[in-house]
Write a protein that holds these residues in place. Sequence first.
Motif, PDB file in Angstrom:
ATOM      1  N   ASP A 141      37.649  -1.565  16.016  1.00 47.30           N
ATOM      2  CA  ASP A 141      39.075  -1.543  15.689  1.00 47.30           C
ATOM      3  C   ASP A 141      39.357  -2.735  14.776  1.00 47.30           C
ATOM      4  O   ASP A 141      39.188  -3.887  15.198  1.00 47.30           O
ATOM      5  N   PRO A 142      39.773  -2.496  13.524  1.00 51.85           N
ATOM      6  CA  PRO A 142      39.981  -3.610  12.584  1.00 51.85           C
ATOM      7  C   PRO A 142      40.923  -4.691  13.104  1.00 51.85           C
ATOM      8  O   PRO A 142      40.703  -5.883  12.871  1.00 51.85           O
ATOM      9  N   LYS A 143      41.963  -4.288  13.838  1.00 49.15           N
ATOM     10  CA  LYS A 143      42.913  -5.285  14.357  1.00 49.15           C
ATOM     11  C   LYS A 143      42.271  -6.146  15.443  1.00 49.15           C
ATOM     12  O   LYS A 143      42.459  -7.368  15.469  1.00 49.15           O
ATOM     13  N   LEU A 144      41.520  -5.510  16.340  1.00 44.04           N
ATOM     14  CA  LEU A 144      40.830  -6.279  17.378  1.00 44.04           C
ATOM     15  C   LEU A 144      39.743  -7.157  16.771  1.00 44.04           C
ATOM     16  O   LEU A 144      39.533  -8.290  17.213  1.00 44.04           O
ATOM     17  N   PHE A 145      39.037  -6.619  15.773  1.00 41.42           N
ATOM     18  CA  PHE A 145      38.019  -7.419  15.070  1.00 41.42           C
ATOM     19  C   PHE A 145      38.652  -8.693  14.518  1.00 41.42           C
ATOM     20  O   PHE A 145      38.104  -9.790  14.671  1.00 41.42           O
ATOM     21  N   HIS A 146      39.794  -8.540  13.885  1.00 43.61           N
ATOM     22  CA  HIS A 146      40.522  -9.694  13.333  1.00 43.61           C
ATOM     23  C   HIS A 146      40.920 -10.662  14.440  1.00 43.61           C
ATOM     24  O   HIS A 146      40.783 -11.884  14.303  1.00 43.61           O
ATOM     25  N   GLN A 147      41.377 -10.127  15.552  1.00 42.83           N
ATOM     26  CA  GLN A 147      41.801 -10.972  16.668  1.00 42.83           C
ATOM     27  C   GLN A 147      40.644 -11.761  17.259  1.00 42.83           C
ATOM     28  O   GLN A 147      40.781 -12.943  17.596  1.00 42.83           O
ATOM     29  N   ILE A 148      39.480 -11.123  17.371  1.00 46.13           N
ATOM     30  CA  ILE A 148      38.312 -11.785  17.968  1.00 46.13           C
ATOM     31  C   ILE A 148      37.706 -12.811  17.025  1.00 46.13           C
ATOM     32  O   ILE A 148      37.337 -13.913  17.453  1.00 46.13           O
ATOM     33  N   THR A 149      37.600 -12.468  15.738  1.00 47.42           N
ATOM     34  CA  THR A 149      36.876 -13.317  14.779  1.00 47.42           C
ATOM     35  C   THR A 149      37.765 -14.301  14.032  1.00 47.42           C
ATOM     36  O   THR A 149      37.268 -15.253  13.435  1.00 47.42           O
ATOM     37  N   GLY A 150      39.082 -14.038  14.038  1.00 46.63           N
ATOM     38  CA  GLY A 150      39.978 -14.880  13.256  1.00 46.63           C
ATOM     39  C   GLY A 150      39.963 -14.561  11.778  1.00 46.63           C
ATOM     40  O   GLY A 150      40.613 -15.263  10.994  1.00 46.63           O
ATOM     41  N   GLN A 171      16.656   0.301  10.089  1.00 44.92           N
ATOM     42  CA  GLN A 171      17.558   0.088  11.214  1.00 44.92           C
ATOM     43  C   GLN A 171      18.288  -1.239  11.044  1.00 44.92           C
ATOM     44  O   GLN A 171      17.705  -2.218  10.589  1.00 44.92           O
ATOM     45  N   ILE A 172      19.554  -1.252  11.385  1.00 42.63           N
ATOM     46  CA  ILE A 172      20.340  -2.481  11.447  1.00 42.63           C
ATOM     47  C   ILE A 172      20.716  -2.704  12.909  1.00 42.63           C
ATOM     48  O   ILE A 172      21.106  -1.767  13.618  1.00 42.63           O
ATOM     49  N   LYS A 173      20.584  -3.933  13.371  1.00 38.60           N
ATOM     50  CA  LYS A 173      21.029  -4.270  14.715  1.00 38.60           C
ATOM     51  C   LYS A 173      22.437  -4.842  14.644  1.00 38.60           C
ATOM     52  O   LYS A 173      22.727  -5.687  13.792  1.00 38.60           O
ATOM     53  N   VAL A 174      23.296  -4.354  15.516  1.00 38.29           N
ATOM     54  CA  VAL A 174      24.676  -4.816  15.567  1.00 38.29           C
ATOM     55  C   VAL A 174      24.921  -5.462  16.923  1.00 38.29           C
ATOM     56  O   VAL A 174      24.724  -4.830  17.971  1.00 38.29           O
ATOM     57  N   ASN A 175      25.329  -6.714  16.912  1.00 34.95           N
ATOM     58  CA  ASN A 175      25.570  -7.470  18.138  1.00 34.95           C
ATOM     59  C   ASN A 175      27.030  -7.353  18.561  1.00 34.95           C
ATOM     60  O   ASN A 175      27.941  -7.589  17.757  1.00 34.95           O
ATOM     61  N   VAL A 176      27.235  -7.019  19.816  1.00 39.63           N
ATOM     62  CA  VAL A 176      28.582  -6.914  20.388  1.00 39.63           C
ATOM     63  C   VAL A 176      28.636  -7.799  21.631  1.00 39.63           C
ATOM     64  O   VAL A 176      27.966  -7.520  22.628  1.00 39.63           O
ATOM     65  N   VAL A 177      29.385  -8.885  21.569  1.00 46.95           N
ATOM     66  CA  VAL A 177      29.562  -9.714  22.757  1.00 46.95           C
ATOM     67  C   VAL A 177      30.573  -9.024  23.664  1.00 46.95           C
ATOM     68  O   VAL A 177      31.694  -8.710  23.253  1.00 46.95           O
ATOM     69  N   LEU A 178      30.161  -8.761  24.895  1.00 45.16           N
ATOM     70  CA  LEU A 178      31.039  -8.075  25.848  1.00 45.16           C
ATOM     71  C   LEU A 178      32.200  -8.983  26.251  1.00 45.16           C
ATOM     72  O   LEU A 178      31.996 -10.074  26.786  1.00 45.16           O
ATOM     73  N   LEU A 179      33.407  -8.535  25.985  1.00 47.73           N
ATOM     74  CA  LEU A 179      34.619  -9.268  26.331  1.00 47.73           C
ATOM     75  C   LEU A 179      35.538  -8.298  27.073  1.00 47.73           C
ATOM     76  O   LEU A 179      36.041  -7.330  26.489  1.00 47.73           O
ATOM     77  N   LYS A 180      35.748  -8.543  28.339  1.00 46.81           N
ATOM     78  CA  LYS A 180      36.396  -7.581  29.236  1.00 46.81           C
ATOM     79  C   LYS A 180      37.700  -7.023  28.673  1.00 46.81           C
ATOM     80  O   LYS A 180      37.934  -5.810  28.693  1.00 46.81           O
ATOM     81  N   GLN A 181      38.551  -7.898  28.135  1.00 48.46           N
ATOM     82  CA  GLN A 181      39.878  -7.469  27.706  1.00 48.46           C
ATOM     83  C   GLN A 181      39.930  -6.976  26.262  1.00 48.46           C
ATOM     84  O   GLN A 181      40.965  -6.481  25.807  1.00 48.46           O
ATOM     85  N   TYR A 182      38.829  -7.117  25.526  1.00 45.70           N
ATOM     86  CA  TYR A 182      38.810  -6.702  24.120  1.00 45.70           C
ATOM     87  C   TYR A 182      37.992  -5.421  23.901  1.00 45.70           C
ATOM     88  O   TYR A 182      38.430  -4.508  23.210  1.00 45.70           O
ATOM     89  N   ASN A 183      36.770  -5.385  24.441  1.00 43.45           N
ATOM     90  CA  ASN A 183      35.902  -4.238  24.190  1.00 43.45           C
ATOM     91  C   ASN A 183      35.252  -3.701  25.463  1.00 43.45           C
ATOM     92  O   ASN A 183      34.274  -2.958  25.401  1.00 43.45           O
TER      93      ASN A 183
END
Length: 342
Positions: A141-150, A171-183
């Motif tokens: 979600d572009p808005k959440l991405f902006h919120q998480i990364t600044g 192959q590309i690896k994509v890292n997602v840090v688990l954040l309960k309230q965001y993702n």
Amino acid sequence: MGEHDGVSALSQADSKQFVDRYERKFYYLRLSITDVCNFKCTYCLPDGYHPTGRKNSSFLDQTEIKRIVNAFADCGTTKVRITGGEPTLRKDFTDIVASVADTRGIKKVAMTTNGYRMAKQVDSWKDAGLTNINVSVDSLDPKLFHQITGENKFHDVMNGIERALEIGYEQIKVNVVLLKQYNGNALPSFLHWIKSRPIQLRFIELMQTGEMDSLFQEQHQSGVSIRNHLIANGWLLKVKEANDGPAQVFIHPDYLGEIGLIMPYEKGFCETCNRLRVSATGKLHLCLFGEEGVELRDLLQQDEQEKDLIARIQGALNTKSVSHFLQEGKTGMTPHLASIGG
């Protein structure tokens, strides 16, 4: 050489293999080349990067980097991951990639990036010898991405991933840090995204560091529920290679992509440790959550110092702990993940 042949750690080092007292062998170097980052991720640098009082010129130069990589390669390392901060902020990043790729014995040259320069520069990185790319994308979600990364860079990052696939990265690896309230509930959208794309999506449990105790308590989410969901829906555990990282990787016949889980709080996480870290200022870190670090820079000034450099690294390995003890609430001295390359 067998895993349990009774040979001491030091004599194994003489046989050109870094190994610790628990007989863990180290094939993988995570090499930071800067601690500067231009993103302000909630879980790492929420207030942005602040210099520690030294100039950027104090980061390892290309010659020092080459000597480190040579020493590791001469002792069994086959994979080097170039990290930061954001490693592409260094103007000589592509030259560093080429130098590492040109080192005898190095089979994989990887990087971890926030991806904001990928669309424009990934072609030159590939030409220089970069074999593997990890990109951080904590939300689709572009808005959440902006919120998480600044930073409002979601579309730039996604364009970079697509460009990397276009030019031949399998192959590309994509890292997602688990954040309960965001993702915390975003698994369905991520699964949809990778169904037709050769992306290994890696969910990384939030790890507690010295500067984010309250955030950890609010946002930490275990990867166990994701693993249970995958297994219940026909995903199968993939066999690891010797120089792979700590992810448990799952594959499914109906998906082009893969799912990786990095769960450092799970019992036995450290038993298969195969990686060491060197910071951008030349300190060896035996663990992401270790102590002060071991100074190497004084032994990076001449090619003739490699024997002493190897001996110092192996001597430090002989003190490496069996675990990071995160599960006991210990966080070591790491202030944030950017400080020694994540």
